[in-house]
Design an enzyme around this catalytic site. Structure first.
Site, PDB file in Angstrom:
ATOM      1  N   HIS A 136       0.755  -1.115  -0.068  1.00  0.00           N
ATOM      2  CA  HIS A 136       0.092   0.004   0.032  1.00  0.00           C
ATOM      3  C   HIS A 136       0.760   1.356  -0.067  1.00  0.00           C
ATOM      4  O   HIS A 136       0.553   2.253  -0.714  1.00  0.00           O
ATOM      5  CB  HIS A 136      -0.909   0.102   1.160  1.00  0.00           C
ATOM      6  CG  HIS A 136      -1.477   1.336   1.465  1.00  0.00           C
ATOM      7  ND1 HIS A 136      -2.886   1.597   1.073  1.00  0.00           N
ATOM      8  CD2 HIS A 136      -1.276   2.507   2.220  1.00  0.00           C
ATOM      9  CE1 HIS A 136      -3.322   2.628   1.493  1.00  0.00           C
ATOM     10  NE2 HIS A 136      -2.280   3.314   1.910  1.00  0.00           N
ATOM     11  N   GLU A 137       1.854   1.270   0.849  1.00  0.00           N
ATOM     12  CA  GLU A 137       2.653   2.416   1.013  1.00  0.00           C
ATOM     13  C   GLU A 137       3.727   2.456  -0.059  1.00  0.00           C
ATOM     14  O   GLU A 137       3.556   3.837  -0.802  1.00  0.00           O
ATOM     15  CB  GLU A 137       3.717   2.320   2.023  1.00  0.00           C
ATOM     16  CG  GLU A 137       2.900   2.347   3.366  1.00  0.00           C
ATOM     17  CD  GLU A 137       1.970   3.669   3.613  1.00  0.00           C
ATOM     18  OE1 GLU A 137       2.330   4.578   2.990  1.00  0.00           O
ATOM     19  OE2 GLU A 137       0.882   3.600   4.517  1.00  0.00           O
ATOM     20  N   HIS A 140       1.496   4.339  -2.916  1.00  0.00           N
ATOM     21  CA  HIS A 140       1.779   5.706  -3.000  1.00  0.00           C
ATOM     22  C   HIS A 140       2.940   6.388  -3.616  1.00  0.00           C
ATOM     23  O   HIS A 140       2.771   7.251  -4.175  1.00  0.00           O
ATOM     24  CB  HIS A 140       1.769   6.501  -1.460  1.00  0.00           C
ATOM     25  CG  HIS A 140       0.274   6.301  -0.641  1.00  0.00           C
ATOM     26  ND1 HIS A 140      -0.776   6.736  -1.295  1.00  0.00           N
ATOM     27  CD2 HIS A 140      -0.025   5.678   0.427  1.00  0.00           C
ATOM     28  CE1 HIS A 140      -1.864   6.431  -0.427  1.00  0.00           C
ATOM     29  NE2 HIS A 140      -1.438   5.934   0.678  1.00  0.00           N
TER      30      HIS A 140
END
Length: 282
Positions: A136-137, A140
């Site tokens: 998820h990170e 980004h």
């Protein structure tokens, strides 16, 4: 282009429009130029220094073979593997001495990215759940969401600063005479910062959905992140985090508890909505 990417572009355009229209309404052409100058200066500072400020704010410590080696041995292989799948350079890794589980990514571009984890998230989660959070990170980072959120925050801050200046100096035209629109200017001073905040937070919510989707894609399943989000939702309420509101949008889950803000004012979608969207991925 995904629906969320298009939505983000439209919202950034709307935020820029509020800045320019508000600047002109509050101070004529000079006000417009002042708004542009604020945005340019603040964007520059945000672009180059926001990562260092955020990491220092939470006392983040480097994670490497020699510094916090246990965390490195557990997390680094997952990060390296996911970076290879995503075509990203290896980010710098940090650990935050905080029991509340959470994580965030920062940095002005993929070559200067950092991923930070709290001690709590490493203690609480299984390896597969941590992998879902890492993906998820890195999502980004892949989508350059750190830059997008920094620009959005900067534009919103510029709008708020213009409104505060107008409160002290009053709305005037370029020829120096009162334009007669005192009531309209007062409304602008009140409503423009609220509009800016709502747009900024809508952008943040859109980027969370896309980062969730990236996790499901590159891990190969949505369920590691689903499990991670469920634990984060539960444990972040049991162990609240003393975090700054200015950095709330950076974390994978909002690091506050006991608050009842309407969804419009939230930097994150509800965890239930995020999980529902992940479960719909096949």
């Amino acid at each position: 282009m995904s629906t969320n990417t298009l939505k983000t572009a439209l919202l950034l355009g709307l935020l820029s429009g509020v800045l320019l229209v508000g600047g002109e309404a509050l101070g004529g052409r000079n006000g417009l130029f002042i708004g542009l100058a604020f945005a340019a200066v603040m964007n520059f500072g945000s672009y180059f220094f926001s990562d260092k400020i955020a990491l220092a704010m939470y006392g983040a410590q480097p994670v490497s073979e020699t510094e916090n080696p246990d965390a490195y041995r557990r997390v680094a292989p997952m990060v390296r593997n996911l970076c290879q799948r995503m075509g990203l350079p290896m980010p710098k890794l940090y650990i935050i001495p905080e029991d509340s589980p959470n994580a965030f990514a920062t940095g002005r571009n993929p070559k200067h990215a950092s991923v930070a984890f709290t001690q709590g998230i490493l203690q609480l989660m299984s390896d597969s759940e941590i992998e879902g959070v890492i993906a998820h990170e890195l999502g980004h980072v892949l989508h350059r969401d750190i830059l997008i959120s920094s620009v959005a925050a900067t534009l919103a801050a510029g709008i708020t600063m213009l409104a505060r200046m107008a409160f002290w100096f009053g709305p005037r035209r370029d020829d120096g005479e009162d334009n007669g629109g005192i009531f309209g200017a007062l409304l602008m001073m009140i409503l423009a910062p609220i509009a800016a905040m709502l747009i900024q937070r809508a952008i943040s919510r859109s980027r969370e959905y896309d980062a969730d989707a990236a996790s499901a894609k590159y891990v190969g399943s949505p369920y590691p992140l689903i499990g991670g989000l469920q634990k984060l939702e539960s444990w972040s309420k049991r162990i609240p985090m003393d975090a700054s509101p200015s950095t709330a949008h950076m974390f994978i889950i909002k690091p506050f508890t006991g608050q009842s803000f309407m969804r419009l004012f939230s930097t994150h979608p509800s965890t239930e909505d995020r999980i529902a969207r992940l479960q719909a991925i096949r």
